[in-house]
Design an enzyme around this catalytic site. Structure first.
Site, PDB file in Angstrom:
ATOM      1  CG  ASP A 116     -56.878 -26.379  46.652  1.00 16.04           C
ATOM      2  OD1 ASP A 116     -56.519 -26.327  45.466  1.00 16.04           O
ATOM      3  OD2 ASP A 116     -57.785 -25.672  47.113  1.00 16.04           O
ATOM      4  CG  HIS A 157     -58.089 -29.887  43.810  1.00 11.28           C
ATOM      5  ND1 HIS A 157     -58.732 -28.722  44.169  1.00 11.28           N
ATOM      6  CD2 HIS A 157     -58.719 -30.875  44.494  1.00 11.28           C
ATOM      7  CE1 HIS A 157     -59.689 -29.002  45.045  1.00 11.28           C
ATOM      8  NE2 HIS A 157     -59.694 -30.297  45.256  1.00 11.28           N
TER       9      HIS A 157
END
Ligand SMILES: *[C@@H]1O[C@H](CO)[C@@H](O)[C@H](O)[C@H]1NC(C)=O
Ligand SMILES: *[C@@H]1O[C@H](CO)[C@@H](O)[C@H](O)[C@H]1NC(C)=O
Ligand SMILES: *[C@@H]1O[C@H](CO)[C@@H](O)[C@H](O)[C@H]1NC(C)=O
Ligand SMILES: *[C@@H]1O[C@H](CO)[C@@H](O)[C@H](O)[C@H]1NC(C)=O
Ligand SMILES: CC(=O)N[C@H]1CO[C@H](CO)[C@@H](O)[C@@H]1O
Length: 367
Positions: free
Chosen positions: A218, A241
């Site tokens: 993430d 991310h």
């Protein structure tokens, strides 16, 4: 006589305050508190409690080797500088259901001042099994998975030369803290592990993340509300991310984000480089300002720079009202490399509070 006097003065000053160099710290080795092959949480807690009571600098030592830790909450205040030195590998139980307090995190450290976490060791969250159990993307009543390392209300502290791997959830969160440096911090989890944010920050002042390598499933670094003066430099991010501010907007009590400096960072194959996301049709009215992104390398990044004020994943919101969050004073300088999509820089600003004073990019070369 005169010389003696000077020597006395120097001697006096070197013991004044906490001059760590002038005094050997007192060592609290967890083995002296009963740590063995079983769960070390009680031994660690007892060593910690003794160290907090020390009026001279102290070290809580987790020696080389593999240690099992079910869960622990280490709380200050400490009376003198305190270092938690992790030389070994500290392993979580792979089974989520064995966590004694299901609402707690794995390792929590609260209310310490002049604290150091160091030693070159590893916190191994053993997340593989927990990621498989995690259905939080689709099930609102999903089982909570614990955060790896949770720091709350810590001040003047340093987290250095540590590794956090395979957390079951976010690796690190650092909340309501002031003047904390993360130095040479390594975070690793597979690119497809769920919700394994690297470092999550909120309500902090003066945080510094330097010379660190973060690869996860993430955000490498996610930035919540009420943040002031965050410096991120020499960080390598990927997979993951990217570095994200937000998502913000949902909670009316959210406060401003001011002063984010991202410098000399490399993003490798990440979904985003730097991103801001705010919810539309949401009540919070804060400002996000003074953002400076300099000397960044994008290596095959899908969205190198993306401001998204209509962030609405899985259609969880309505798009009928614009975000009430204002973004201003942004500079982007010397951003180079490659984008995996034609979308290199995207600024989707609020219709109600238009972005202001954005300097989209000088010396940027992204192909
Ligand atoms: C703390 O240290 C003092 C001496 O400095 C001692 O008397 C006291 O028992 C200690 N308390 C704990 C909880 O260890
Ligand atoms: C920040 O904390 C460090 C210790 O980690 C300390 O040396 C330094 O003086 C602190 N800075 C400020 C501005 O308080
Ligand atoms: C952040 O920490 C590093 C390592 O201690 C230091 O070199 C750097 O100057 C710090 N940056 C800021 C802005 O405090
Ligand atoms: C930039 O970051 C890299 C690590 O990604 C580091 O090796 C290099 O020394 C840094 N450059 C400067 C000028 O700090
Ligand atoms: C290393 C590590 O991650 N340990 C813990 C961190 O991750 C989850 C929760 O965050 C814990 O279950 C792990 O035990």
């Amino acid at each position: 006589m005169e010389l003696n006097f000077i020597v006395t003065i120097i001697f006096f000053f070197s013991f004044w305050g906490y001059n760590v160099n002038s005094e050997e710290p007192v060592i609290f080795d967890i083995r002296k508190y009963g740590a063995g092959s079983g769960d070390i949480s009680q031994a660690l807690l007892d060593a910690w409690t003794a160290a907090c009571n020390s009026t001279t600098p102290s070290v809580v030592l987790i020696p080389p080797g593999t240690w099992h830790l079910s869960q622990v909450k280490l709380v200050g205040p400490n009376k003198a500088p305190l270092e938690l030195q992790v030389q070994g590998t500290v392993q979580a139980d792979p089974d989520l259901n064995k966590l004694p307090n299901k609402d707690g995190q794995w390792i929590t450290i609260n209310y310490v001042d002049y604290f150091t976490l160091s030693g070159g060791g590893v916190f191994d969250g053993q997340g593989l099994k927990a990621w498989k159990q995690n259905d939080c993307g689709t099930n609102p009543n999903c089982a909570k998975t614990p955060i790896n390392l949770s720091f709350n209300f810590i001040k003047n502290s340093m987290i250095r030369d540590m590794t956090s791997k395979d957390s079951k959830n976010w690796h690190v969160n650092c909340i309501s803290s002031k003047n904390v440096t993360f130095l040479r911090f390594t975070i690793s989890a597979p690119g497809d592990s769920i919700n394994t944010d690297g470092i999550h920050l909120a309500r902090d002042t003066m945080i510094n993340i330097t010379d660190s390598v973060i690869g996860t499933g993430d955000d490498c670094i996610s930035i919540g509300d009420d943040m002031k003066d965050l410096y991120i430099q020499n960080v390598i991010c990927g997979p993951g991310h990217g570095i994200s501010i937000g998502s913000l907007g949902k909670n009316v009590a959210e406060k401003d984000v001011q002063g984010i400096y991202v410098r000399n960072c490399t993003f490798k194959g990440t979904d985003n480089g730097v991103r801001i996301k705010t919810w539309p049709s949401a009540p919070a009215q804060l400002q996000i300002s003074d953002l400076h992104f300099d000397d960044l390398i994008m290596d095959n990044v899908k969205n190198p720079v993306i401001f998204d004020q209509e962030y609405c994943p899985y259609n969880l919101c309505k798009l009928d009202k614009p975000s009430l969050i204002k973004i201003s004073k942004v500079t982007l300088k010397n951003i180079r490399g490659t984008s995996a999509t034609p979308e290199v820089m995207s600024f989707l600003c609020s219709g109600a509070k238009p972005c202001e004073n954005i300097h989209p990019c000088s010396v940027c070369l992204i192909s």
